[in-house]
Design an enzyme around this catalytic site. Structure first.
Site, mmCIF file in Angstrom:
data_model
loop_
_atom_site.group_PDB
_atom_site.id
_atom_site.type_symbol
_atom_site.label_atom_id
_atom_site.label_comp_id
_atom_site.label_asym_id
_atom_site.label_seq_id
_atom_site.Cartn_x
_atom_site.Cartn_y
_atom_site.Cartn_z
ATOM 1 C CD GLU A 60 -1.299 -2.461 1.149
ATOM 2 O OE1 GLU A 60 -0.814 -2.738 2.150
ATOM 3 O OE2 GLU A 60 -2.115 -3.511 0.509
ATOM 4 C CG HIS A 129 -11.770 -7.566 6.258
ATOM 5 N ND1 HIS A 129 -10.710 -8.066 6.679
ATOM 6 C CD2 HIS A 129 -11.384 -7.317 4.458
ATOM 7 C CE1 HIS A 129 -10.108 -8.839 5.897
ATOM 8 N NE2 HIS A 129 -10.352 -8.824 4.746
#
Ligand SMILES: Cc1ncc(C[n+]2csc(CCOP(=O)(O)OP(=O)(O)O)c2C)c(N)n1
Lengths: 352, 365
Positions: A60, A129
């Site tokens: 990322e 999540h």
């Protein structure tokens, strides 16, 4: 286009942006062949080729860092962070470079890039999540932070984000990806930085954004049955914040309630409550209240329904806005110290 | 653009454990070198840039001691890396420097006073990044590396064959961002040269506590790229190897990691005390391997430099230093209202209000 989902509207926005501007690039983890784990980039790689929409290594910080370099060289990268909590490795790039490049270079380098982040809970996902990370980004000067709540806004705001001269953190309420509405694209809704009244009302202003807009509208419907007229505002842009629309509503209703999924303490709602209080103090019939998630790590899916603000909890808060000084301190009493003075020999009482 | 062939990527050769050299520490030519030496005029240009850079660095350190700069991280001892790497860049290429790479920026042609804007505390970057093709100096370690990868990728998309030179320290190679950038660069096959200036210390931590790799250039192998280990006090060698890596990158051979072995002669910054962590004998030994002296000796021996030319170079360096001295004292400081000018493309109402508030405060005095 007829009835389409938020995910589909976002997909169409990316497709139209890619077609409109050859400098737009879409990349991230699994966004190519697979079309993204939520299918937001579905079909873009085959339509525009792997030079315009492609899979990157799973990294990322690298995804955002390379996007910085691309934007420095005139591209308009739109990158996807697969899930909210997986954007954290990129946080440093976002805070130290994305948000500051214009400023560091005295305006000579601008970074027109978009970081798309599916965020929030409510889909039964396992840990990491379901985070609502908006406050981290909204707290960072130099970023624009927006979150659409409807398919129409999903389309329009994403197109606008891609065209913006500034970096945009584009938060997608993942539990609303499959909500559908009648949408004709291309369309332009209100400007991205503007809040919008989703339902007019007289007695209370509900301030919501992203995933909570639908819940707020449900709540307003339920309140209506008990004779309370609730106005619902969809903030849309968390930074900058649209004081004008919000203050106009609260000055009329005299009561305001902020709703979000994120933990309440130090959350975005605190900022909203503070700004509303300042702008509307003399018009308020009650303190501005917040309904957010509990101040706990995001819970496992079996328990998330207890954490997420729901209609009943918001209705209760609306009841509390009919202010009769019902506030009691939430803290437990201070811990007992039977012989407190003896432990502080420097205190005069102890010396006496 | 990216490697698409089905065949496994070629195995890059192992970097040598002995640093590559063109000029020995005593200033003599090394026999049978693996790289062609830069031509004569380049060698003289390297010397000139090192002498000017060193004088500038010296002046900046003095200004920091006098309190005219908030801080200054000297690169004394690292001139060959600063100059050798930077002069290898073509004008269309980009430089991604760190806080320590002021001399590199000066040799790239950035106004020396603008280079010091950051360290004087006037603005985060004092020079126009676009014009000079120099990214702002980077303070968070290794984070600039992925910017270079994205930039060169974008350049190639636009049909421009710009390469990039990323300067980083030995300590910075431990950061996760370094790994991500190396990996992206190799997978995307972009023309980025990561020049690691191994100056042996990351503030107080020696390089052996930073990495267990045989050389930092060996890291390249795991990413599938070429790695070179070069004598970082040999400006000719640094220039030759960086030029070679840039050219190969432009022709499609992808990125390179170069470890240049050198030494930070001074403290980490002017506010650091290296006596607390390192042996001064070590610093003395490295002082004998001075990169400027080495090239000067060579050029004199080969008849490419005489006293007159050396005097002219030194006079030029002196001029740079005195201009820096004067202008650091007299150049205007930034205006407070500028605080709000470069945050967004169009200022949100909130910032416009805060700007008014500040201007009001200032007027009231
Ligand atoms: C992400 C990050 N962590 C910590 C620091 C603080 N810091 C500044 S310089 C430095 C040492 C860096 O050493 P090295 O990469 O070898 O470069 P040098 O300073 O020796 O040129 C540290 C730890 C920083 N700037 N950035």
């Amino acid at each position: 286009m007829g009835e389409i989902s938020l995910a589909r509207a976002l997909n169409q926005a990316l497709r139209d942006a890619l077609a409109h501007d050859p400098d737009v690039l879409v990349y991230g983890e699994d966004v190519g062949r697979l079309g993204g784990v939520f299918r937001v980039t579905d079909g873009l790689a085959s339509e525009f080729g792997s030079e315009r929409c492609f899979d990157s290594p799973i990294a990322e910080a690298g995804i955002v860092g390379t996007a910085v370099g691309m934007a420095m060289y005139g591209q308009r990268p739109v990158v996807e962070m697969q899930f909210d909590a997986f954007a954290y490795p990129a946080f440093e790039q976002i805070v130290s470079h994305v948000s500051k490049m214009r400023n560091r270079t005295r305006g000579s380098v601008e970074l027109p890039l978009v970081i798309r982040i599916p965020y929030g809970g409510g889909i039964g996902a396992v840990e990491h999540h379901a985070d609502s990370s908006e406050a981290y980004y909204a707290h960072t000067p130099g970023l624009r932070v927006v979150t659409p709540a409807t398919p129409a806004d999903g389309y329009s705001m994403l197109r606008e984000a891609v065209e913006a001269p500034d970096p945009v953190i584009f938060l997608e309420p993942k539990r609303r990806y499959w909500n559908t509405a009648e949408v004709e694209t291309p369309l332009r809704t209100e400007p991205m930085e503007q809040a919008v009244v989703r339902r007019a009302g007289e007695d209370v202003t509900l301030l919501a954004y992203g995933p909570m807009v639908a819940t707020a509208l449900e709540t307003a419907e339920a309140a209506n049955e008990t004779g309370r007229s609730v106005e619902v505002i969809d903030l849309r842009s968390l930074s900058p914040f649209d004081d004008t629309t919000v203050a106009a509503s609260v000055r009329r209703t005299g009561r305001a309630l902020v709703v979000h999924e994120a933990s309440t303490f130090g959350g975005y709602g605190a900022e909203v409550a503070s700004r509303v209080t300042e702008a509307c103090f003399h018009y308020l019939e009650a303190p501005v209240l917040r309904v957010g998630g509990f101040d706990i790590p995001y819970p496992p899916p079996a328990l998330e329904e207890h954490h997420l603000p729901h209609v009943d909890r918001i209705l209760d808060a609306i009841d509390r806005l009919q202010w009769e000084s019902t506030w009691v301190p939430a803290q437990s009493p201070p811990p007992e110290r039977p012989d407190a003075t003896a432990q502080h020999p420097s205190r005069p009482e102890a010396r006496a | 653009m990216k490697r698409t062939d089905e065949q496994p990527a070629p195995v890059p050769p192992l970097p040598s454990l002995e640093p590559l050299r063109l000029v020995a520490p005593d200033g003599s030519r090394v026999s049978g070198p693996a790289f062609d030496s830069p031509d004569h005029s380049t060698l003289v240009a390297l010397l000139r840039a090192m002498v000017i850079g060193q004088r500038f660095d010296n002046q900046a350190s003095t200004l920091a001691r006098q309190g005219r700069l908030a801080v200054y991280p000297s690169s004394r001892g690292q001139e060959a890396c600063q100059v050798g790497g930077t002069l290898a860049l073509a004008q269309r290429d980009w430089l991604f420097p760190t806080y320590r790479d002021c001399v590199s920026l000066v040799s790239r042609g950035v106004d020396p006073v603008e280079v010091l804007t950051l360290l004087r505390g006037d603005w985060h970057s004092g020079y126009d990044a676009e014009t000079h093709r120099c990214a702002p100096q980077c303070t968070p370690l290794a984070t600039n590396a992925s910017h270079a990868v994205g930039l060169t990728y974008a350049a190639r998309r636009r049909g421009e064959n710009a390469a990039a030179l990323v300067l980083m320290g030995d300590g910075a190679t431990s950061e996760g961002d370094a790994h991500e950038a190396y990996n992206f660069a190799a997978v995307w096959n972009t023309p980025v040269v990561f020049l690691i200036q191994n100056n042996h210390w990351a503030i107080s931590v020696p390089v052996r506590e930073q990495s267990a790799a045989p050389t930092l250039a060996h890291k390249a192998l795991g990413y599938g790229m070429r790695g070179y280990h070069v004598d970082g006090n040999d400006a000719a060698a640094v220039h030759a190897v960086v030029s070679h890596a840039l050219a190969e990158g432009r022709s499609g051979a992808g990125p390179t990691i170069i470890e240049a072995r050198t030494y930070r002669r001074g403290p980490h910054t002017n506010s650091d005390d290296p006596r607390r962590y390192r042996d001064e004998d070590e610093a003395r030994q490295w002082a004998e391997r001075d990169p400027v002296q080495r090239l000067e000796t060579l050029l004199r021996a080969e008849g490419l430099l005489d006293d007159g030319e050396m005097e002219r170079i030194e006079a030029q360096a002196e001029q740079v230093a005195s201009r820096v001295r004067e202008r650091v004292a007299t150049d205007g400081r930034p205006t407070p209202s500028e605080l709000f000018s470069h945050v967004y493309g169009s200022a949100p109402a909130l910032l416009a209000r805060q700007r008014q508030e500040l201007l009001g405060e200032i007027q009231e005095g």
